[in-house]
Motif scaffolding. Structure first.
Motif, mmCIF file in Angstrom:
data_model
loop_
_atom_site.group_PDB
_atom_site.id
_atom_site.type_symbol
_atom_site.label_atom_id
_atom_site.label_comp_id
_atom_site.label_asym_id
_atom_site.label_seq_id
_atom_site.Cartn_x
_atom_site.Cartn_y
_atom_site.Cartn_z
ATOM 1 N N GLY A 4 0.840 -1.189 0.000
ATOM 2 C CA GLY A 4 0.000 0.000 0.000
ATOM 3 C C GLY A 4 0.868 1.229 0.000
ATOM 4 N N SER A 5 0.709 2.121 0.961
ATOM 5 C CA SER A 5 1.443 3.374 0.987
ATOM 6 C C SER A 5 2.892 3.174 1.348
ATOM 7 N N GLY A 6 3.218 2.062 1.997
ATOM 8 C CA GLY A 6 4.583 1.872 2.444
ATOM 9 C C GLY A 6 4.875 2.580 3.740
ATOM 10 N N GLY A 34 1.254 -7.296 3.330
ATOM 11 C CA GLY A 34 0.285 -7.236 2.258
ATOM 12 C C GLY A 34 -0.095 -5.813 1.939
ATOM 13 N N GLY A 35 -0.514 -5.573 0.721
ATOM 14 C CA GLY A 35 -0.942 -4.252 0.290
ATOM 15 C C GLY A 35 -2.201 -4.356 -0.528
ATOM 16 N N THR A 36 -2.557 -3.265 -1.170
ATOM 17 C CA THR A 36 -3.778 -3.224 -1.960
ATOM 18 C C THR A 36 -3.709 -4.156 -3.163
ATOM 19 N N VAL A 37 -2.534 -4.235 -3.787
ATOM 20 C CA VAL A 37 -2.404 -4.944 -5.057
ATOM 21 C C VAL A 37 -1.957 -6.388 -4.888
ATOM 22 N N CYS A 38 -1.002 -6.642 -4.008
ATOM 23 C CA CYS A 38 -0.478 -7.995 -3.888
ATOM 24 C C CYS A 38 -0.020 -8.278 -2.469
ATOM 25 N N GLU A 39 0.244 -9.551 -2.196
ATOM 26 C CA GLU A 39 0.840 -9.971 -0.936
ATOM 27 C C GLU A 39 2.219 -10.553 -1.231
ATOM 28 N N SER A 40 3.117 -10.488 -0.256
ATOM 29 C CA SER A 40 4.481 -10.959 -0.445
ATOM 30 C C SER A 40 4.869 -11.927 0.656
ATOM 31 N N TRP A 41 5.613 -12.961 0.281
ATOM 32 C CA TRP A 41 6.061 -13.990 1.215
ATOM 33 C C TRP A 41 7.541 -14.274 1.001
ATOM 34 N N VAL A 52 11.583 -13.835 -2.795
ATOM 35 C CA VAL A 52 10.316 -13.224 -2.417
ATOM 36 C C VAL A 52 9.247 -13.702 -3.395
ATOM 37 N N VAL A 53 8.165 -14.247 -2.851
ATOM 38 C CA VAL A 53 7.046 -14.741 -3.650
ATOM 39 C C VAL A 53 5.917 -13.725 -3.555
ATOM 40 N N ARG A 54 5.546 -13.128 -4.684
ATOM 41 C CA ARG A 54 4.505 -12.111 -4.727
ATOM 42 C C ARG A 54 3.274 -12.688 -5.418
ATOM 43 N N ILE A 55 2.091 -12.435 -4.845
ATOM 44 C CA ILE A 55 0.844 -13.001 -5.346
ATOM 45 C C ILE A 55 -0.143 -11.866 -5.587
ATOM 46 N N LEU A 56 -0.632 -11.753 -6.813
ATOM 47 C CA LEU A 56 -1.593 -10.700 -7.149
ATOM 48 C C LEU A 56 -2.934 -10.979 -6.483
ATOM 49 N N ARG A 57 -3.536 -9.940 -5.950
ATOM 50 C CA ARG A 57 -4.809 -10.076 -5.246
ATOM 51 C C ARG A 57 -6.005 -9.998 -6.205
ATOM 52 N N GLU A 58 -7.121 -10.455 -5.710
ATOM 53 C CA GLU A 58 -8.405 -10.157 -6.336
ATOM 54 C C GLU A 58 -8.824 -8.759 -5.893
ATOM 55 N N PRO A 59 -9.578 -8.013 -6.725
ATOM 56 C CA PRO A 59 -10.190 -8.452 -7.987
ATOM 57 C C PRO A 59 -9.277 -8.312 -9.193
ATOM 58 N N PHE A 60 -8.045 -7.805 -8.980
ATOM 59 C CA PHE A 60 -7.147 -7.553 -10.104
ATOM 60 C C PHE A 60 -6.810 -8.840 -10.866
ATOM 61 N N ALA A 61 -6.672 -9.948 -10.122
ATOM 62 C CA ALA A 61 -6.278 -11.200 -10.752
ATOM 63 C C ALA A 61 -7.338 -11.752 -11.690
ATOM 64 N N SER A 62 -8.554 -11.269 -11.577
ATOM 65 C CA SER A 62 -9.643 -11.786 -12.412
ATOM 66 C C SER A 62 -9.676 -11.150 -13.792
ATOM 67 N N HIS A 63 -8.924 -10.084 -14.001
ATOM 68 C CA HIS A 63 -8.934 -9.376 -15.281
ATOM 69 C C HIS A 63 -7.670 -9.708 -16.063
ATOM 70 N N ALA A 64 -7.850 -10.298 -17.232
ATOM 71 C CA ALA A 64 -6.713 -10.788 -18.016
ATOM 72 C C ALA A 64 -5.715 -9.675 -18.331
#
Length: 326
Positions: A4-6, A34-41, A52-64
């Motif tokens: 998010g804002s950091g 975690g932030g608005t766009v993705c989470e990191s592990w 670092v493993v980054r995973i895109l969040r919904e609802p962004f991940a639903s749009h090609a």
């Protein structure tokens, strides 16, 4: 890391407990936020270093289109080579089809966590600014805009060096209208430029915002730098104020131009404060005409010795004193 804002006041998005889950061959050891766009592990793999493993969040991940934009932007730093920029190693998807990107990891602490008990000493901020702008200048020279620069994406290692991570703009554009991901960041981040367009000048503004945060301990709110932090070095304060100009045409023309003033202040000179004469306005977008270097082979991740305790001790020794001088 996209958080998010950091800033320390950002409300963290709670992630599902994925500890022990294997994604793209990497075992998730612990959440990095975690932030608005993705989470990191933090991920580990047998016989390999950490990543670092980054995973895109919904609802962004639903749009090609948004998925492709996020993955493509994540690979942007692999199109040029700089020691302070961590590369992406692979991408894929989790069991639910959410896009996953694996990037290199360096032991260190995000700038937003370094600045926990007030601002930092001007000398240390100048050194970090020089490293950050040097990395951005190389990116911009190759047609790469970061697009999501915030303290959470600036990693400070135990040795006091800097790593820049998590680029958010696909290569080949100088400026473009705000997309869905940029708009989402802008809603939660005080480190996104006012025009909300990805460009060299928006990156310059975000650098100024990060430096303001490092000195004052808070994101910029419109006040001059020396009003926000009375003991800030006057030359550095002027550089930050120039970078934070609301009009892109009033900012530095490039990260390279701002870097010159930072180095001048470090040497005891007055900053030139030359505004941009070629910055793109808020109208239209143009393709970048700069040459792009071929992508180097994916390097190994960067792991440095030391831990957060060592970093905290070093930073504590460099906190602002009653007066700052260079």
């Amino acid at each position: 890391m996209d958080r998010g804002s950091g800033g320390p006041a950002t409300a963290q998005v709670l992630d599902d407990d994925r500890t022990g889950t294997v994604l793209c061959g990497w075992t998730l050891e612990r959440s990095l936020g975690g932030g608005t766009v993705c989470e990191s592990w933090l991920g580990e793999r047998e016989g390999s270093k950490s990543a670092v493993v980054r995973i895109l969040r919904e609802p962004f991940a639903s749009h090609a289109e948004t998925r492709a934009e996020w993955v493509g932007a994540s690979w942007a730093p692999n199109r040029f080579s700089h020691a302070r920029v961590l590369k992406v190693m692979q991408d894929g998807a989790d069991d639910h089809g959410l896009p996953v990107v694996i990037r290199g990891w360096a032991r260190g602490t995000p700038l937003d966590h370094v600045v926990r008990n007030g601002g930092m000493d001007s000398k240390l901020v100048l050194r970090l600014a020089e490293q950050l702008l040097d990395a951005l200048e190389m990116a911009h020279a190759n047609g790469i805009i970061h697009g999501a620069l915030a303290p959470s994406n600036v990693i400070v290692t135990p040795r006091g060096s800097l790593r820049l991570v998590d680029f958010a703009t696909t290569p080949g554009l100088v400026a473009r209208p705000a997309d869905e991901l940029l708009q989402a960041r802008a809603r939660t981040s005080p480190f996104v430029a006012p025009e909300q367009r990805a460009s060299e000048q928006s990156d310059v503004w975000s650098v100024g915002a990060c430096l303001h945060f490092a000195i004052a301990g808070v994101a910029p709110s419109g006040d001059p730098m020396q009003r926000a932090a009375l003991d800030c070095d006057p030359g550095l304060a002027k550089v930050i104020d120039r970078a934070l100009a609301a009009d892109p045409l009033e900012r530095y023309a490039s990260a390279h131009a701002m870097l010159g003033d930072i180095r001048g202040v470090m040497a005891g000179s007055r900053p030139s404060l030359s505004p941009s004469s070629a910055a793109l306005s808020s109208q239209g977008a143009a393709e970048c005409q700069r040459p792009v270097t071929p992508a180097p082979p994916p390097p190994g991740v960067d792991r440095e010795l030391g831990g957060d305790d060592e970093l905290d001790a070093a930073m504590a020794a460099s906190r602002r004193r009653s007066t700052c001088s260079i």
